[in-house]
Design a protein around this motif. Sequence first.
Motif, PDB file in Angstrom:
ATOM      1  N   LEU A  89      62.268  44.246  -2.969  1.00  0.00           N
ATOM      2  CA  LEU A  89      62.817  45.534  -3.352  1.00  0.00           C
ATOM      3  C   LEU A  89      62.198  46.700  -2.578  1.00  0.00           C
ATOM      4  O   LEU A  89      62.628  47.834  -2.758  1.00  0.00           O
ATOM      5  CB  LEU A  89      62.626  45.767  -4.856  1.00  0.00           C
ATOM      6  N   TYR A  90      61.235  46.439  -1.741  1.00  0.00           N
ATOM      7  CA  TYR A  90      60.622  47.512  -0.967  1.00  0.00           C
ATOM      8  C   TYR A  90      61.650  48.094  -0.006  1.00  0.00           C
ATOM      9  O   TYR A  90      62.342  47.374   0.697  1.00  0.00           O
ATOM     10  CB  TYR A  90      59.417  47.002  -0.172  1.00  0.00           C
ATOM     11  N   ALA A  91      61.760  49.405  -0.016  1.00  0.00           N
ATOM     12  CA  ALA A  91      62.660  50.076   0.918  1.00  0.00           C
ATOM     13  C   ALA A  91      61.853  51.135   1.656  1.00  0.00           C
ATOM     14  O   ALA A  91      61.387  52.096   1.060  1.00  0.00           O
ATOM     15  CB  ALA A  91      63.816  50.713   0.161  1.00  0.00           C
ATOM     16  N   GLY A  92      61.730  50.965   2.925  1.00  0.00           N
ATOM     17  CA  GLY A  92      60.975  51.910   3.733  1.00  0.00           C
ATOM     18  C   GLY A  92      61.826  53.092   4.142  1.00  0.00           C
ATOM     19  O   GLY A  92      63.013  53.176   3.814  1.00  0.00           O
ATOM     20  N   PRO A  93      61.250  54.026   4.868  1.00  0.00           N
ATOM     21  CA  PRO A  93      61.982  55.216   5.285  1.00  0.00           C
ATOM     22  C   PRO A  93      63.188  54.895   6.163  1.00  0.00           C
ATOM     23  O   PRO A  93      64.183  55.591   6.124  1.00  0.00           O
ATOM     24  CB  PRO A  93      60.966  56.027   6.072  1.00  0.00           C
ATOM     25  N   ASP A  94      63.099  53.816   6.939  1.00  0.00           N
ATOM     26  CA  ASP A  94      64.223  53.455   7.798  1.00  0.00           C
ATOM     27  C   ASP A  94      65.444  53.045   6.985  1.00  0.00           C
ATOM     28  O   ASP A  94      66.575  53.162   7.457  1.00  0.00           O
ATOM     29  CB  ASP A  94      63.815  52.336   8.753  1.00  0.00           C
ATOM     30  N   ALA A  95      65.256  52.598   5.750  1.00  0.00           N
ATOM     31  CA  ALA A  95      66.382  52.233   4.887  1.00  0.00           C
ATOM     32  C   ALA A  95      66.798  53.393   3.985  1.00  0.00           C
ATOM     33  O   ALA A  95      67.964  53.510   3.632  1.00  0.00           O
ATOM     34  CB  ALA A  95      66.012  51.032   4.034  1.00  0.00           C
ATOM     35  N   LEU A  96      65.858  54.252   3.637  1.00  0.00           N
ATOM     36  CA  LEU A  96      66.169  55.327   2.694  1.00  0.00           C
ATOM     37  C   LEU A  96      66.817  56.549   3.342  1.00  0.00           C
ATOM     38  O   LEU A  96      67.596  57.241   2.692  1.00  0.00           O
ATOM     39  CB  LEU A  96      64.898  55.750   1.953  1.00  0.00           C
ATOM     40  N   LEU A  97      66.521  56.839   4.600  1.00  0.00           N
ATOM     41  CA  LEU A  97      67.099  58.021   5.236  1.00  0.00           C
ATOM     42  C   LEU A  97      68.621  57.950   5.378  1.00  0.00           C
ATOM     43  O   LEU A  97      69.296  58.931   5.058  1.00  0.00           O
ATOM     44  CB  LEU A  97      66.434  58.276   6.585  1.00  0.00           C
ATOM     45  N   PRO A  98      69.206  56.848   5.796  1.00  0.00           N
ATOM     46  CA  PRO A  98      70.680  56.797   5.814  1.00  0.00           C
ATOM     47  C   PRO A  98      71.277  56.892   4.412  1.00  0.00           C
ATOM     48  O   PRO A  98      72.327  57.512   4.224  1.00  0.00           O
ATOM     49  CB  PRO A  98      70.990  55.444   6.448  1.00  0.00           C
ATOM     50  N   LEU A  99      70.611  56.310   3.443  1.00  0.00           N
ATOM     51  CA  LEU A  99      71.094  56.398   2.068  1.00  0.00           C
ATOM     52  C   LEU A  99      71.038  57.837   1.570  1.00  0.00           C
ATOM     53  O   LEU A  99      71.986  58.333   0.949  1.00  0.00           O
ATOM     54  CB  LEU A  99      70.265  55.486   1.157  1.00  0.00           C
TER      55      LEU A  99
END
Length: 70
Positions: free
Chosen positions: A21-31
């Motif tokens: 479930l870890y989401a880093g900045p590379d996954a959160l910025l597009p979201l």
Amino acid sequence: MDTNNLILLLVAVQRFPLVLLYAGPDALLPLASFLGAVIGVLLIGWQRLVMFGRRVFQFLSAKFQPAGKR
């Protein structure tokens, strides 16, 4: 398998889904960008909806005023 290894294995299996479930900045910025765009579109639509409602209210209030106030 001795008891200590079994306990360590059970603890590792319990924590394994949390690692996925870890989401880093590379996954959160597009979201975050997508959510910002959706909220922006909703706000634009909300402004137009309120403006339309205000015009309808003004039209109806002018239409149904008593004859002395016209």
